[in-house]
Write a protein that holds these residues in place. Structure first.
Motif, mmCIF file in Angstrom:
data_model
loop_
_atom_site.group_PDB
_atom_site.id
_atom_site.type_symbol
_atom_site.label_atom_id
_atom_site.label_comp_id
_atom_site.label_asym_id
_atom_site.label_seq_id
_atom_site.Cartn_x
_atom_site.Cartn_y
_atom_site.Cartn_z
ATOM 1 N N GLU A 12 37.441 38.215 35.760
ATOM 2 C CA GLU A 12 38.024 37.361 34.725
ATOM 3 C C GLU A 12 37.253 37.493 33.421
ATOM 4 O O GLU A 12 37.846 37.543 32.338
ATOM 5 C CB GLU A 12 38.043 35.918 35.203
ATOM 6 C CG GLU A 12 38.850 34.983 34.318
ATOM 7 C CD GLU A 12 39.121 33.646 34.965
ATOM 8 O OE1 GLU A 12 39.975 32.897 34.420
ATOM 9 O OE2 GLU A 12 38.507 33.329 36.002
ATOM 10 N N ARG A 13 35.934 37.585 33.518
ATOM 11 C CA ARG A 13 35.135 37.770 32.301
ATOM 12 C C ARG A 13 35.408 39.135 31.671
ATOM 13 O O ARG A 13 35.504 39.255 30.441
ATOM 14 C CB ARG A 13 33.644 37.625 32.624
ATOM 15 C CG ARG A 13 33.217 36.220 33.009
ATOM 16 C CD ARG A 13 31.708 36.060 32.966
ATOM 17 N NE ARG A 13 31.024 36.935 33.901
ATOM 18 C CZ ARG A 13 30.754 36.625 35.171
ATOM 19 N NH1 ARG A 13 31.144 35.462 35.666
ATOM 20 N NH2 ARG A 13 30.095 37.472 35.943
ATOM 21 N N LEU A 14 35.547 40.171 32.502
ATOM 22 C CA LEU A 14 35.828 41.503 31.977
ATOM 23 C C LEU A 14 37.186 41.562 31.281
ATOM 24 O O LEU A 14 37.392 42.362 30.359
ATOM 25 C CB LEU A 14 35.796 42.532 33.113
ATOM 26 C CG LEU A 14 34.417 42.913 33.645
ATOM 27 C CD1 LEU A 14 34.542 43.673 34.967
ATOM 28 C CD2 LEU A 14 33.664 43.754 32.620
ATOM 29 N N LEU A 15 38.095 40.706 31.725
ATOM 30 C CA LEU A 15 39.448 40.703 31.146
ATOM 31 C C LEU A 15 39.582 39.761 29.952
ATOM 32 O O LEU A 15 40.683 39.590 29.429
ATOM 33 C CB LEU A 15 40.472 40.331 32.219
ATOM 34 C CG LEU A 15 40.600 41.319 33.389
ATOM 35 C CD1 LEU A 15 41.636 40.841 34.393
ATOM 36 C CD2 LEU A 15 40.944 42.708 32.898
ATOM 37 N N ALA A 16 38.469 39.184 29.532
ATOM 38 C CA ALA A 16 38.524 38.294 28.373
ATOM 39 C C ALA A 16 38.802 39.068 27.089
ATOM 40 O O ALA A 16 39.357 38.528 26.131
ATOM 41 C CB ALA A 16 37.215 37.524 28.249
ATOM 42 N N GLU A 17 38.420 40.344 27.063
ATOM 43 C CA GLU A 17 38.716 41.230 25.942
ATOM 44 C C GLU A 17 39.884 42.141 26.324
ATOM 45 O O GLU A 17 40.144 42.358 27.506
ATOM 46 C CB GLU A 17 37.488 42.071 25.587
ATOM 47 C CG GLU A 17 36.275 41.255 25.160
ATOM 48 C CD GLU A 17 36.522 40.502 23.859
ATOM 49 O OE1 GLU A 17 37.296 41.013 23.012
ATOM 50 O OE2 GLU A 17 35.944 39.416 23.692
ATOM 51 N N PRO A 18 40.605 42.676 25.335
ATOM 52 C CA PRO A 18 41.788 43.497 25.645
ATOM 53 C C PRO A 18 41.485 44.645 26.602
ATOM 54 O O PRO A 18 40.494 45.359 26.447
ATOM 55 C CB PRO A 18 42.222 44.018 24.266
ATOM 56 C CG PRO A 18 41.729 42.986 23.310
ATOM 57 C CD PRO A 18 40.431 42.501 23.879
ATOM 58 N N VAL A 19 42.346 44.814 27.591
ATOM 59 C CA VAL A 19 42.200 45.848 28.617
ATOM 60 C C VAL A 19 43.546 46.538 28.797
ATOM 61 O O VAL A 19 44.593 45.893 28.834
ATOM 62 C CB VAL A 19 41.734 45.240 29.957
ATOM 63 C CG1 VAL A 19 41.732 46.293 31.061
ATOM 64 C CG2 VAL A 19 40.346 44.635 29.821
ATOM 65 N N ARG A 20 43.507 47.839 28.914
ATOM 66 C CA ARG A 20 44.725 48.632 29.108
ATOM 67 C C ARG A 20 45.092 48.761 30.578
ATOM 68 O O ARG A 20 46.254 48.668 30.954
ATOM 69 C CB ARG A 20 44.507 50.025 28.506
ATOM 70 C CG ARG A 20 45.688 50.974 28.620
ATOM 71 C CD ARG A 20 46.806 50.581 27.720
ATOM 72 N NE ARG A 20 47.761 51.677 27.563
ATOM 73 C CZ ARG A 20 48.976 51.523 27.079
ATOM 74 N NH1 ARG A 20 49.378 50.326 26.686
ATOM 75 N NH2 ARG A 20 49.774 52.565 26.958
ATOM 76 N N LEU A 21 44.073 49.006 31.429
ATOM 77 C CA LEU A 21 44.326 49.334 32.825
ATOM 78 C C LEU A 21 43.218 48.736 33.684
ATOM 79 O O LEU A 21 42.039 48.794 33.316
ATOM 80 C CB LEU A 21 44.359 50.853 33.001
ATOM 81 C CG LEU A 21 45.079 51.464 34.189
ATOM 82 C CD1 LEU A 21 46.573 51.167 34.138
ATOM 83 C CD2 LEU A 21 44.851 52.980 34.220
ATOM 84 N N VAL A 22 43.601 48.172 34.833
ATOM 85 C CA VAL A 22 42.657 47.715 35.846
ATOM 86 C C VAL A 22 42.878 48.578 37.085
ATOM 87 O O VAL A 22 44.013 48.712 37.561
ATOM 88 C CB VAL A 22 42.847 46.234 36.189
ATOM 89 C CG1 VAL A 22 41.927 45.824 37.338
ATOM 90 C CG2 VAL A 22 42.593 45.358 34.964
ATOM 91 N N VAL A 23 41.807 49.181 37.598
ATOM 92 C CA VAL A 23 41.903 50.131 38.708
ATOM 93 C C VAL A 23 41.222 49.538 39.936
ATOM 94 O O VAL A 23 40.039 49.190 39.886
ATOM 95 C CB VAL A 23 41.251 51.475 38.345
ATOM 96 C CG1 VAL A 23 41.362 52.455 39.504
ATOM 97 C CG2 VAL A 23 41.882 52.055 37.080
ATOM 98 N N VAL A 24 41.977 49.446 41.038
ATOM 99 C CA VAL A 24 41.426 48.940 42.294
ATOM 100 C C VAL A 24 41.724 49.930 43.417
ATOM 101 O O VAL A 24 42.544 50.834 43.272
ATOM 102 C CB VAL A 24 41.982 47.546 42.645
ATOM 103 C CG1 VAL A 24 41.572 46.521 41.594
ATOM 104 C CG2 VAL A 24 43.498 47.578 42.813
ATOM 105 N N ASN A 25 41.073 49.710 44.558
ATOM 106 C CA ASN A 25 41.226 50.615 45.705
ATOM 107 C C ASN A 25 41.029 49.818 46.993
ATOM 108 O O ASN A 25 39.920 49.428 47.308
ATOM 109 C CB ASN A 25 40.203 51.750 45.593
ATOM 110 C CG ASN A 25 40.070 52.582 46.851
ATOM 111 O OD1 ASN A 25 39.002 53.068 47.170
ATOM 112 N ND2 ASN A 25 41.146 52.759 47.580
ATOM 113 N N PHE A 26 42.129 49.551 47.698
ATOM 114 C CA PHE A 26 42.081 48.844 48.984
ATOM 115 C C PHE A 26 43.009 49.553 49.967
ATOM 116 O O PHE A 26 44.163 49.791 49.613
ATOM 117 C CB PHE A 26 42.535 47.386 48.832
ATOM 118 C CG PHE A 26 41.843 46.620 47.746
ATOM 119 C CD1 PHE A 26 40.460 46.453 47.742
ATOM 120 C CD2 PHE A 26 42.583 46.048 46.721
ATOM 121 C CE1 PHE A 26 39.841 45.740 46.730
ATOM 122 C CE2 PHE A 26 41.973 45.330 45.718
ATOM 123 C CZ PHE A 26 40.597 45.173 45.717
ATOM 124 N N PRO A 27 42.542 49.842 51.199
ATOM 125 C CA PRO A 27 41.168 49.803 51.682
ATOM 126 C C PRO A 27 40.246 50.690 50.838
ATOM 127 O O PRO A 27 40.675 51.719 50.330
ATOM 128 C CB PRO A 27 41.283 50.320 53.116
ATOM 129 C CG PRO A 27 42.686 50.014 53.526
ATOM 130 C CD PRO A 27 43.490 50.227 52.273
#
Length: 369
Positions: A144-159
């Motif tokens: 949430e803190r990282l997304l406080a500034e504008p972000v284009r893409l969030v990358v996750v990996n599960f599993p």
């Protein structure tokens, strides 16, 4: 900005085919073409009579239909077939990310999830998994803190590769909501989906958010990396054309034999994945027995899904340990500096039949070193 050398792939390039035992493979047990054809009930003529002309850039329609069947809300027109998942990562970052953009990436991770965005001129901020006494964990407050500034893409990996961590459904939904609220897109690496052995299977991000992109392919859960087939599933049809325009500058289209074999594989996908999941469970049990015999060696964080774990050495350098194991026991492990994650962890792979022999070789070396 030039691409940095791909540390993991160069490491495997040097050692994978010259060392005797692999204890770090990220894929699962493979099949021969003959085994796959027999399992699928297909006559070999379907392959021998196949024309070797160009294929459709977006992917064979029948293959895309089979892929769409893996999702609840993605139609065949929202699937883009690629030459390996690596191409899917490359065309996504190239199409969506540019200079001045920010990308937030769950770490540690497969290097291209970070490196291609950096190559495009983006600022990449790591969102590290937390290592706790109870295992690996998501820090949603930090996201949430990282997304406080504008972000284009969030990358996750599960599993997750390399830790074997699996988010809960509630955590994944929270990631989706935080990403949506920030006006960013979610890129979800789902290469190990279906190999959940101690946690529930998650819905695909593409079914939770129409702006998300889900990555998958035949290499990991299906155990068919030689097909070199990946895909993107997405809800936003407006992105398909942009992805294909980028793919025109990479490979244009995929291999006809690979597309045919991938379609057959997906037709028996549940059987392929079930066999590999059973193999992972057996090898995980063998690992637990090994750990009981060598409690002083590894600080173990039991994985919840996928064929991988990322234990910490209780003492010493992971690089030095892996180097000695390779040279003296012919056992290959991956040290954590390959993942830009200190020098104390090892990537441990449990998806192959040869795992038992590799584990025995490691133990014999430990007894005599």
């Amino acid at each position: 900005m030039s691409l940095r050398p791909f540390a993991l792939e160069r490491y495997f390039g040097r050692y994978e085919f010259s060392v005797r035992h692999l204890l770090c493979a990220s894929d699962c047990e493979s099949r021969s073409i003959g085994e796959l054809l027999e399992l699928a009930g297909a006559d070999p003529s379907v392959l021998t009579e196949l024309g070797l002309g160009y294929t459709e850039s977006q992917g064979d329609p029948e293959l895309r239909a089979a892929i769409a069947g893996l999702y609840d809300s993605v139609g065949p027109d929202r699937v883009v077939v690629t030459n390996a998942p690596e191409e899917a990562i490359f065309i996504t970052m190239t199409a969506l990310v540019g200079p001045g953009d920010r990308v937030v990436v769950l770490t540690p991770c497969y290097q291209s999830l970070i490196e291609v965005a950096r190559h495009r001129g983006a600022q990449v901020d790591a969102w590290p998994l937390a290592e706790t006494a109870g295992g690996w964990a998501l820090d949603l407050e930090r996201l949430e803190r990282l997304l406080a500034e504008p972000v284009r893409l969030v990358v996750v990996n599960f599993p997750h590769n390399p830790t074997g961590f699996q988010a809960s459904r509630e955590e994944l939904e929270a990631v989706v909501e935080l990403t949506r609220r920030a006006g960013a897109r979610l890129f979800s690496d789902e290469m190990y989906r279906g190999l959940e052995h101690a946690a529930p299977k998650l819905p695909s991000a593409a079914d939770l958010d129409r702006r998300a992109l889900a990555l998958c392919g035949t290499s990991k859960s299906y155990g068919l990396p030689g097909l070199r087939l990946g895909w993107l599933a997405l809800g936003d049809g407006s992105l398909v054309a942009r992805l294909l325009e980028t793919k025109d500058y990479t490979t244009i289209c995929s291999s006809a034999p690979s597309e045919l074999l991938a379609r057959l594989a997906l037709g028996v996908g549940e059987e392929l994945v079930a066999r590999n999941l059973a193999l992972v469970r057996d090898n995980l049990a063998a690992t637990q027995a090994f750990l009981e015999r060598w409690p002083e060696l590894l600080d173990w964080r039991a994985p919840a899904a996928g064929p991988l774990a990322f234990p910490r050495l209780r003492s010493g350098s992971a690089t030095a340990f892996c180097d000695r194991a390779r040279r003296e026991a012919e056992v290959l492990l991956v040290p954590s500096p390959i993942f830009d994650h200190g020098d104390s962890h090892l990537r441990w792979g449990m998806g192959r039949r040869s795992f038992g022999e590799a584990l025995e070789a490691l133990e014999a070396w430990l007894e005599h070193r």
